[in-house]
Design a protein around this motif. Structure first.
Motif, PDB file in Angstrom:
ATOM      1  N   GLN A 344     -38.211  33.611 -26.639  1.00 54.98           N
ATOM      2  CA  GLN A 344     -39.212  33.016 -27.618  1.00 54.98           C
ATOM      3  C   GLN A 344     -40.477  34.297 -28.036  1.00 54.98           C
ATOM      4  N   ASN A 458     -30.925  28.588 -27.363  1.00 55.62           N
ATOM      5  CA  ASN A 458     -31.059  27.634 -26.298  1.00 55.62           C
ATOM      6  C   ASN A 458     -29.873  27.557 -25.197  1.00 55.62           C
ATOM      7  N   ALA A 463     -33.811  30.534 -20.962  1.00 58.19           N
ATOM      8  CA  ALA A 463     -34.429  29.343 -20.121  1.00 58.19           C
ATOM      9  C   ALA A 463     -33.107  27.795 -20.535  1.00 58.19           C
TER      10      ALA A 463
ATOM     11  N   LEU B  88     -36.338  25.236 -18.533  1.00 56.24           N
ATOM     12  CA  LEU B  88     -36.069  25.366 -19.643  1.00 56.24           C
ATOM     13  C   LEU B  88     -38.537  25.649 -19.063  1.00 56.24           C
ATOM     14  N   GLN B  92     -41.258  29.851 -19.341  1.00 57.12           N
ATOM     15  CA  GLN B  92     -42.030  30.201 -20.589  1.00 57.12           C
ATOM     16  C   GLN B  92     -43.035  30.455 -20.565  1.00 57.12           C
ATOM     17  N   VAL B 115     -43.497  23.455 -26.936  1.00 59.55           N
ATOM     18  CA  VAL B 115     -43.617  24.711 -25.736  1.00 59.55           C
ATOM     19  C   VAL B 115     -42.801  26.350 -26.703  1.00 59.55           C
ATOM     20  N   GLY B 116     -43.768  27.492 -26.986  1.00 56.36           N
ATOM     21  CA  GLY B 116     -43.973  28.543 -27.391  1.00 56.36           C
ATOM     22  C   GLY B 116     -43.075  28.358 -29.084  1.00 56.36           C
ATOM     23  N   GLY B 117     -43.270  26.735 -29.636  1.00 57.92           N
ATOM     24  CA  GLY B 117     -42.418  25.919 -30.705  1.00 57.92           C
ATOM     25  C   GLY B 117     -41.456  25.408 -30.885  1.00 57.92           C
ATOM     26  N   ARG B 118     -41.074  25.672 -29.298  1.00 61.11           N
ATOM     27  CA  ARG B 118     -39.417  25.258 -29.317  1.00 61.11           C
ATOM     28  C   ARG B 118     -39.789  23.223 -29.164  1.00 61.11           C
ATOM     29  N   ALA B 123     -34.354  20.733 -27.401  1.00 54.46           N
ATOM     30  CA  ALA B 123     -33.413  22.008 -26.529  1.00 54.46           C
ATOM     31  C   ALA B 123     -32.772  20.833 -25.911  1.00 54.46           C
TER      32      ALA B 123
END
Lengths: 502, 266
Positions: A344, A458, A463, B88, B92, B115-118, B123
């Protein structure tokens, strides 16, 4: 062992002996002995579960019993007077050990109440024993202690195994330039002598000492007993299995980050140098060009990612340094912990991490990857070639650690790079064939072969989870982990037809 | 005359100010910002922030007790979907930002979270841990098509679509697994009365959402992803969080919303 089993096992050995160009008895004998050790390792997590009161404890004792039975059967059936093993036996042994031990190491995952498929159990065990750290398990925070400890034991034994192997066996096998690390008076006429055992015992003591130190330090920093033991074992083994889905980021502690940073760095340094340091020879640790290059790579990569985090992501300088150092060192040494989702952070850190995963640590450490010394040798060879272009008559030789390099070593390293990249490319293509996107395929193949842990993207990023991957991809990654851990050549050699002939 | 105009002017200004204040408060109520560690996961498509339960927009993940089949093997896709969402979030450093779009008639709200652009919905669909539940053709359809063609997560084998699962439909093997109550039950081979090998049991299969009524009369439910699930008293009573919510129960730790207060206290 009853007579029937003994006859069957011995009969199999006899028939193999008649077909093969060499005696396989020492190979199966050694595997049997190692299975017996593995079965002892399974009892530890069993007792932990019993102590804590988890209902998963029978899985470990049943697996341990089965492993002990097969190990004992192999030892009894293949016991023969032998003092040394030949080079072919060493190749076969090295490849088979990891495949067979992983098979038995996956039993606790199968029998524990985790509802894992055989593919997932084997993947988890292979990732553990090769100290990769990619996991198909989620919900680690609520996982029974026994399973968490078993994953740590696997990585610790795998780490110990790889150090012993790189010190004792791989130099004799002359794999990828490792012949230059041959310990003098260690090998005569292509045979390994029992001194390997003596050296292994000392290296094991170094590993145990580091583990104990890390357990104490991590406990003082706030981890509970299981967390400290698991993280100490997987840090020094540069394995990366954690007790939390959030990996080390879960603890959100600068002290824990610092301790693990120190542990991972130690895990990337040759253990023989630590052994010398214990005997008072600190200079060789400081002077070793490999160690210097390793530390320089870590410093430069940490500084550049930290600068990016300050400039582009708004981190404070100290925060940037902490997160950058932890994740850079984790990826470079092939540990695979994460204190944050670095994918990120933008394109540059992802690019740096992708390249770093191939670099790895030093020869003779638990760290993974292509190893620093090979990059040094390749750089030296390339530099000589460039200089020869404008000074064709000059007498210049490539060097390593202030000594001239033999042509055999240089060729061996070039060959290693070629086969590594070839296999990585093939593995990546096979993963895309299975439907994975390019980022997942390229980084997945890389992280498996370099035994790192997380990939990029992803799905398998820090994560994400390897659990989502289709079974074929998991088996391809298992192959990648094995090939990478055994320095590529070791696996390729046994698939050469002439290896099995006279 | 002038005073009437002045009063009108003041009234108009007050009205404008009132509308502005209302709009501003609506906007702040529509956006929720929280640290990832403060976000609780109810299941693969539901999170809880600061007492508000939010359904992730456009996706439907396997229900918490749902099992899926992959290569002849049953796996706890409902639990794993929730755990994937937990993982996920666990990694973060950035804040989780949710835009609440509407209420679906109950105590749960629907929100688009990132979150953070995701985007969290994207996702989850990308790694095959949730399905696209929206009708509109968009980026999520493409993401799901990629996950499906790669055989990721639930797409690796058979599963009952979550909406049909909530109505009671099950895979045949799944129904059999739900009836297995103990890890040691069902193993056919015994040596001297001792079972030699365990039959791996799938934990938390079927209707596993626990419900309890607290001393102050509050009806609340918990899923196995809640840290207190194992220790709170109560029996598994619902098959999904949606079912519990529809029946007027609140998720553990959820604030009582005025519209659901009467239901929760009945």
């Amino acid at each position: 062992m009853n007579d029937l089993t003994r006859t069957m096992v011995a009969g199999f050995g006899a028939s193999r002996r008649s077909l093969l160009a060499f005696d396989t008895r020492p190979v199966f004998f050694t595997i049997g002995a190692l299975l017996m050790i593995l079965s002892l390792g399974m009892c530890g997590p069993g007792f932990v579960d019993l102590y804590v009161g988890n209902d998963g404890w029978p899985a470990f004792f049943i697996s341990g019993g089965l492993t002990l039975f097969v190990g004992t059967a192999l030892v009894l059936a293949y016991r023969a007077p032998f003092r040394a093993i030949s080079i072919r036996q060493a190749y076969l042994l090295t490849a088979l050990i990891w495949v067979v031990l992983t098979l038995f190491a996956s039993l606790p995952f199968l029998f524990a109440p985790l509802s894992l498929s055989f593919t997932d159990a084997y993947f988890e065990a292979m990732s553990g024993i090769t100290t990769t750290g990619s996991t198909v398990l989620t919900g680690l925070d609520s996982m029974p202690d026994g399973i968490l400890v078993w994953r740590a034991v696997l990585q610790w034994l795998g780490g110990l195994g790889i150090v012993v192997m790189t010190i004792c066996i791989l130099p004799m096998m002359r794999v990828g330039g490792m012949q230059m690390f041959r310990v003098e008076a260690f090998e005569t006429d292509g045979k390994m002598l029992p001194r390997a055992g003596q050296l292994s015992a000392r290296v094991s003591l170094v590993l145990i000492a580091f583990t104990v130190l890390l357990v104490i330090a991590l406990s003082l920093a706030g981890m509970n007993g299981t967390e400290a033991v698991v993280h100490a074992m997987t840090t020094i083994a540069t394995g990366g299995y954690s007790t939390s889905d959030g990996s080390v980021g879960h603890f959100d502690s600068a002290a824990i980050d610092l301790i693990i940073i120190a542990g991972m760095t130690a895990g990337g340094i040759p253990f023989l140098l630590f052994l010398r340091a214990v005997h008072g020879d600190w200079r060789s640790l400081m002077r070793d060009s490999q160690v210097r290059a390793f530390l320089a790579v870590l410093a430069v990569a940490t500084a550049s990612v930290a600068l990016w985090l300050v400039a582009r992501q708004g981190f404070s300088p100290l925060q940037a340094l902490r997160y950058s150092a932890f994740n850079v060192i984790s990826i470079t040494t092939g540990t695979g912990y994460a204190s944050a989702d670095y994918t990120q952070w933008g394109s540059f850190p992802s690019g740096v991490m992708f390249v770093l995963m191939f670099v790895g640590g030093c020869y003779g450490s638990t760290a993974c990857g292509m190893k620093i010394f090979r990059f040094q040798i390749l750089a030296s060879v390339s530099s000589v070639q460039i200089r020869r272009l404008f000074r064709p008559n000059a007498v210049i030789f490539p060097t390593f650690n202030h000594r001239p390099l033999s042509e055999e070593v240089a060729n061996s390293v070039v060959g290693y790079f070629f086969f590594f990249i070839l296999f990585w490319a093939g593995l990546s293509i096979a993963l895309t064939f299975d439907g994975l996107d390019l980022v997942t395929a390229l980084s997945g193949a890389g992280t498996a072969m370099a035994n790192v842990g997380p990939g990029l993207g992803n799905i398998i990023g820090p994560a994400g989870t390897f659990q989502s991957l289709p079974d074929l991809s998991k088996w391809l990654l298992v192959a990648g982990m094995l090939v990478g851990r055994l320095e590529v050549f070791t696996i390729f050699v046994i698939f050469t037809p002439s290896f099995w002939r006279d | 005359m002038a005073s009437i105009q002045k009063i009108r002017g003041i009234a108009l200004a007050a009205a404008v100010l009132g509308v502005a204040v209302t709009l501003a408060s609506t906007a702040s109520a529509a956006e929720i910002v929280a640290a990832p560690k403060q976000v609780g996961v109810v299941d693969g498509d539901t999170i809880q922030i600061d007492g508000r339960v939010l359904n992730l927009v456009r996706i439907d993940a396997p229900e918490i007790g749902q099992l899926c089949k992959s290569g002849g093997h049953l796996w706890a896709c409902g639990m794993d979907s929730g755990r994937a969402l937990q993982k996920l979030l666990a990694m973060q450093l950035d804040q989780v930002v949710c835009h609440v779009s509407d209420k679906n008639g109950g105590a749960m709200e629907t929100a688009s979270c990132s979150v953070g652009g995701r985007d969290l919905s994207e996702a989850m669909v990308a790694n095959g841990m949730a399905t696209d539940a929206g009708d509109d053709p968009g980026a999520l359809k493409t993401v799901q098509a990629q996950a499906k063609s790669a055989g990721l997560g639930i797409w690796a084998g058979e599963f009952v679509p979550p909406a049909r699962w909530r109505q009671g439909e099950r895979l045949v093997a799944e129904r059999m697994a739900e009836t297995t109550t103990s890890q040691w039950d069902g193993f056919p081979y015994k040596v001297f009365g001792v079972r030699v090998l365990p039959v791996p049991r799938v934990h938390h299969a079927g209707c596993v959402v626990k419900a309890r009524t607290t001393d102050d009369g509050r009806h609340e439910f918990a899923t196995p992803l809640d840290p207190s699930y194992e220790v709170i008293p109560g029996e598994p009573s619902f098959c999904s969080d949606d079912e519990a919510e529809r029946d007027g129960w609140l998720h553990i730790g959820q604030s009582e919303h005025p519209s659901t207060k009467s239901l929760a206290r009945r």
